[in-house]
Design a protein around this motif. Sequence first.
Motif, PDB file in Angstrom:
ATOM      1  N   GLY A 139       0.838  -1.204   0.000  1.00  0.00           N
ATOM      2  CA  GLY A 139       0.000   0.000   0.000  1.00  0.00           C
ATOM      3  C   GLY A 139       0.867   1.245   0.000  1.00  0.00           C
ATOM      4  O   GLY A 139       0.669   2.169  -0.800  1.00  0.00           O
ATOM      5  N   ALA A 140       1.884   1.240   0.881  1.00  0.00           N
ATOM      6  CA  ALA A 140       2.775   2.399   0.970  1.00  0.00           C
ATOM      7  C   ALA A 140       3.574   2.576  -0.325  1.00  0.00           C
ATOM      8  O   ALA A 140       3.742   3.697  -0.820  1.00  0.00           O
ATOM      9  CB  ALA A 140       3.718   2.222   2.155  1.00  0.00           C
ATOM     10  N   ALA A 141       4.070   1.456  -0.892  1.00  0.00           N
ATOM     11  CA  ALA A 141       4.853   1.534  -2.142  1.00  0.00           C
ATOM     12  C   ALA A 141       3.990   2.052  -3.292  1.00  0.00           C
ATOM     13  O   ALA A 141       4.410   2.913  -4.071  1.00  0.00           O
ATOM     14  CB  ALA A 141       5.415   0.154  -2.495  1.00  0.00           C
ATOM     15  N   MET A 142       2.761   1.537  -3.382  1.00  0.00           N
ATOM     16  CA  MET A 142       1.844   2.008  -4.423  1.00  0.00           C
ATOM     17  C   MET A 142       1.503   3.488  -4.188  1.00  0.00           C
ATOM     18  O   MET A 142       1.278   4.244  -5.129  1.00  0.00           O
ATOM     19  CB  MET A 142       0.538   1.196  -4.407  1.00  0.00           C
ATOM     20  N   ILE A 318      -2.117  18.375  -3.854  1.00  0.00           N
ATOM     21  CA  ILE A 318      -2.802  17.753  -2.702  1.00  0.00           C
ATOM     22  C   ILE A 318      -2.983  16.261  -2.966  1.00  0.00           C
ATOM     23  O   ILE A 318      -2.747  15.421  -2.092  1.00  0.00           O
ATOM     24  CB  ILE A 318      -4.168  18.447  -2.448  1.00  0.00           C
ATOM     25  N   ASN A 319      -3.375  15.921  -4.198  1.00  0.00           N
ATOM     26  CA  ASN A 319      -3.567  14.507  -4.554  1.00  0.00           C
ATOM     27  C   ASN A 319      -2.261  13.733  -4.386  1.00  0.00           C
ATOM     28  O   ASN A 319      -2.227  12.642  -3.825  1.00  0.00           O
ATOM     29  CB  ASN A 319      -4.056  14.415  -6.001  1.00  0.00           C
ATOM     30  N   GLY A 320      -1.165  14.338  -4.861  1.00  0.00           N
ATOM     31  CA  GLY A 320       0.134  13.692  -4.745  1.00  0.00           C
ATOM     32  C   GLY A 320       0.538  13.459  -3.297  1.00  0.00           C
ATOM     33  O   GLY A 320       1.017  12.386  -2.923  1.00  0.00           O
ATOM     34  N   PRO A 324       0.558   8.790  -0.778  1.00  0.00           N
ATOM     35  CA  PRO A 324       1.283   7.934   0.175  1.00  0.00           C
ATOM     36  C   PRO A 324       0.557   7.820   1.516  1.00  0.00           C
ATOM     37  O   PRO A 324       0.600   6.769   2.152  1.00  0.00           O
ATOM     38  CB  PRO A 324       2.636   8.642   0.358  1.00  0.00           C
ATOM     39  N   ILE A 325      -0.128   8.912   1.946  1.00  0.00           N
ATOM     40  CA  ILE A 325      -0.868   8.860   3.219  1.00  0.00           C
ATOM     41  C   ILE A 325      -1.969   7.802   3.113  1.00  0.00           C
ATOM     42  O   ILE A 325      -2.157   6.971   3.999  1.00  0.00           O
ATOM     43  CB  ILE A 325      -1.476  10.253   3.557  1.00  0.00           C
ATOM     44  N   GLY A 327      -2.005   5.308   1.080  1.00  0.00           N
ATOM     45  CA  GLY A 327      -1.346   3.999   1.005  1.00  0.00           C
ATOM     46  C   GLY A 327      -1.083   3.444   2.398  1.00  0.00           C
ATOM     47  O   GLY A 327      -1.350   2.277   2.693  1.00  0.00           O
ATOM     48  N   GLY A 328      -0.577   4.314   3.296  1.00  0.00           N
ATOM     49  CA  GLY A 328      -0.308   3.911   4.685  1.00  0.00           C
ATOM     50  C   GLY A 328      -1.593   3.552   5.422  1.00  0.00           C
ATOM     51  O   GLY A 328      -1.667   2.548   6.139  1.00  0.00           O
ATOM     52  N   LEU A 329      -2.646   4.370   5.228  1.00  0.00           N
ATOM     53  CA  LEU A 329      -3.938   4.103   5.878  1.00  0.00           C
ATOM     54  C   LEU A 329      -4.543   2.801   5.364  1.00  0.00           C
ATOM     55  O   LEU A 329      -5.152   2.044   6.110  1.00  0.00           O
ATOM     56  CB  LEU A 329      -4.922   5.264   5.615  1.00  0.00           C
ATOM     57  N   PHE A 330      -4.333   2.549   4.065  1.00  0.00           N
ATOM     58  CA  PHE A 330      -4.842   1.303   3.480  1.00  0.00           C
ATOM     59  C   PHE A 330      -4.154   0.096   4.127  1.00  0.00           C
ATOM     60  O   PHE A 330      -4.802  -0.885   4.500  1.00  0.00           O
ATOM     61  CB  PHE A 330      -4.611   1.287   1.960  1.00  0.00           C
ATOM     62  N   ASP A 331      -2.802   0.162   4.267  1.00  0.00           N
ATOM     63  CA  ASP A 331      -2.064  -0.949   4.896  1.00  0.00           C
ATOM     64  C   ASP A 331      -2.598  -1.220   6.298  1.00  0.00           C
ATOM     65  O   ASP A 331      -2.633  -2.353   6.759  1.00  0.00           O
ATOM     66  CB  ASP A 331      -0.558  -0.616   4.968  1.00  0.00           C
ATOM     67  N   LYS A 332      -3.034  -0.146   6.981  1.00  0.00           N
ATOM     68  CA  LYS A 332      -3.476  -0.273   8.363  1.00  0.00           C
ATOM     69  C   LYS A 332      -4.943  -0.695   8.482  1.00  0.00           C
ATOM     70  O   LYS A 332      -5.281  -1.587   9.228  1.00  0.00           O
ATOM     71  CB  LYS A 332      -3.282   1.087   9.051  1.00  0.00           C
ATOM     72  N   TYR A 333      -5.816  -0.039   7.720  1.00  0.00           N
ATOM     73  CA  TYR A 333      -7.265  -0.214   7.943  1.00  0.00           C
ATOM     74  C   TYR A 333      -8.021  -0.898   6.804  1.00  0.00           C
ATOM     75  O   TYR A 333      -9.214  -1.190   6.948  1.00  0.00           O
ATOM     76  CB  TYR A 333      -7.931   1.150   8.198  1.00  0.00           C
ATOM     77  N   GLY A 334      -7.358  -1.121   5.658  1.00  0.00           N
ATOM     78  CA  GLY A 334      -8.069  -1.732   4.535  1.00  0.00           C
ATOM     79  C   GLY A 334      -8.795  -0.685   3.698  1.00  0.00           C
ATOM     80  O   GLY A 334      -8.782   0.504   4.018  1.00  0.00           O
ATOM     81  N   PRO A 335      -9.466  -1.131   2.606  1.00  0.00           N
ATOM     82  CA  PRO A 335      -9.970  -0.166   1.617  1.00  0.00           C
ATOM     83  C   PRO A 335     -11.330   0.471   1.909  1.00  0.00           C
ATOM     84  O   PRO A 335     -11.585   1.588   1.511  1.00  0.00           O
ATOM     85  CB  PRO A 335     -10.063  -1.011   0.346  1.00  0.00           C
ATOM     86  N   LYS A 336     -12.222  -0.245   2.625  1.00  0.00           N
ATOM     87  CA  LYS A 336     -13.625   0.193   2.672  1.00  0.00           C
ATOM     88  C   LYS A 336     -13.806   1.618   3.205  1.00  0.00           C
ATOM     89  O   LYS A 336     -14.533   2.425   2.628  1.00  0.00           O
ATOM     90  CB  LYS A 336     -14.437  -0.787   3.522  1.00  0.00           C
ATOM     91  N   TRP A 337     -13.102   1.946   4.316  1.00  0.00           N
ATOM     92  CA  TRP A 337     -13.306   3.254   4.961  1.00  0.00           C
ATOM     93  C   TRP A 337     -12.616   4.381   4.211  1.00  0.00           C
ATOM     94  O   TRP A 337     -12.700   5.539   4.606  1.00  0.00           O
ATOM     95  CB  TRP A 337     -12.851   3.195   6.427  1.00  0.00           C
TER      96      TRP A 337
END
Length: 479
Positions: A139-142, A318-320, A324-325, A327-337
């Motif tokens: 997630g972070a790498a992507m 802002i998008n850029g 990465p933020i 990506g980090g949140l995805f690694d932690k909490y998954g995609p739904k939220w």
Amino acid sequence: MQGAEVEAQKKFKVLPIMISLLIAGFIGMFSETALNVALSDLIQIFNISEATVQWLTTGYLLTLGILVPISGLLLQWFTTRQLFIAALSFSIIGTLVAALAPGFEMLMAARVIQAIGTALLLPLMFNTILIIFPAEKRGAAMGIIGLVIMVAPAVGPTIAGLLIENLSWHWIFWLSFPFLVIALLFGIAFMQNVTTITKPKIDVFSIVMSTIGFGGIVFAFSSAGESDTGWGSSKVIISMIVGVLALVIFAVRQLTMKQPIMNLRAFKFPMFVVGTSMVFICMMVILSSMLVLPMFLIRGLGLSALTAGLMMLPGGLINGIMSPIMGGLFDKYGPKWLVIPGLVIVAAVLWFFSGVTTASTLTLIIVLHSCLMIGISMVWMPAQTNGLNQLPRELYPDGTAIMNTLQQVAGAIGTAVAVSVMTAGISSYMKGVADPTDPANGPLAMTSGIQNAFVFATIVAIAGLILAFFIKRVKVEKH
């Protein structure tokens, strides 16, 4: 198998590989959107219509739509280094031809050569990341890739506006040229071979069907964007039918082959299907807005290319930063939220955009564009990474090829439909005015067309929101 995978990951010099890919990816994406701000100027310089100038974007996407499907096969035939060097060489040649182009035809040819480079590079980039990063860090790498892929189109219009104002549109390409050369030299020095070469049998019939299929559909949508033909023309209908038939034949053949060119069994994984659909919808929204918004700013509000570029800058940056933020949140909490609120934001912003007029303030447009980009960053990378994570390792090349192909097709469909909806809106407005030759009617007609284009984008975003409720986190094994 997983132990071997970890060992392989340890051997890769991740940083130099990432730097090589990121410089190349940045310039590839920069030149894709930098030209959007120049389109209004090019219409006058080359004395061509909106529908013709749109081919500089669509021709690029058409080439990608034809070549990206076979990228999964190329990844299994050639080493990472060979593909990287080939991709950069095409990009360098295309950029040089564009920088020297005296007229529309040569610039169009240059865009096709550039697109060949991008078509090789994009799948290579995603596939390499899937191999060199363990699943729980992807997630972070992507997200970092997302940072580069999103910041490039963000600064593209601003830098292009500066160059057009002070030099000429040729400088958009002269600026990219040295960076591409640096990326090539860096790649020659540091790029490692990360893929396993299996050299599957090449099925020429499949390649022909894929080319006719994806090419036909992109061509049909693009031709429909031309004001003189429209959706009812025989050219559009025939190329659409031929494209769809060829794709059906291609799909059936892939599913019956032992070694398919594009392994469609990736679609057996439900989160891959949802992730791919989300990327498809994001790409339609982004590319259609990136094309029509500068046209509205320049021809509806009468701004200069530089001002239009500067107005697009905050949203892109802002998008850029968010990528990465997320990506980090995805690694932690998954995609739904992330994905569901993201699409709510996107749909709401597009609905507001459909109400812009020549009296709208520049602040409002900057705020709306920034919110749109925040929403997109919440959807794109989490949905894409989640989808690819569900695939087994042997399907990575096919998964990235499918996702990248549909991304290009989505971009072509999005820009083509947006332009045709906009053109229809302009002409129907002009039919209703007392004096079509009155210059005051031009910006008003443009505004009417733009509003219609944003209504189309809103409908696409709402479809995405409905689909978002089906997304679930894919469990990945920690190494």
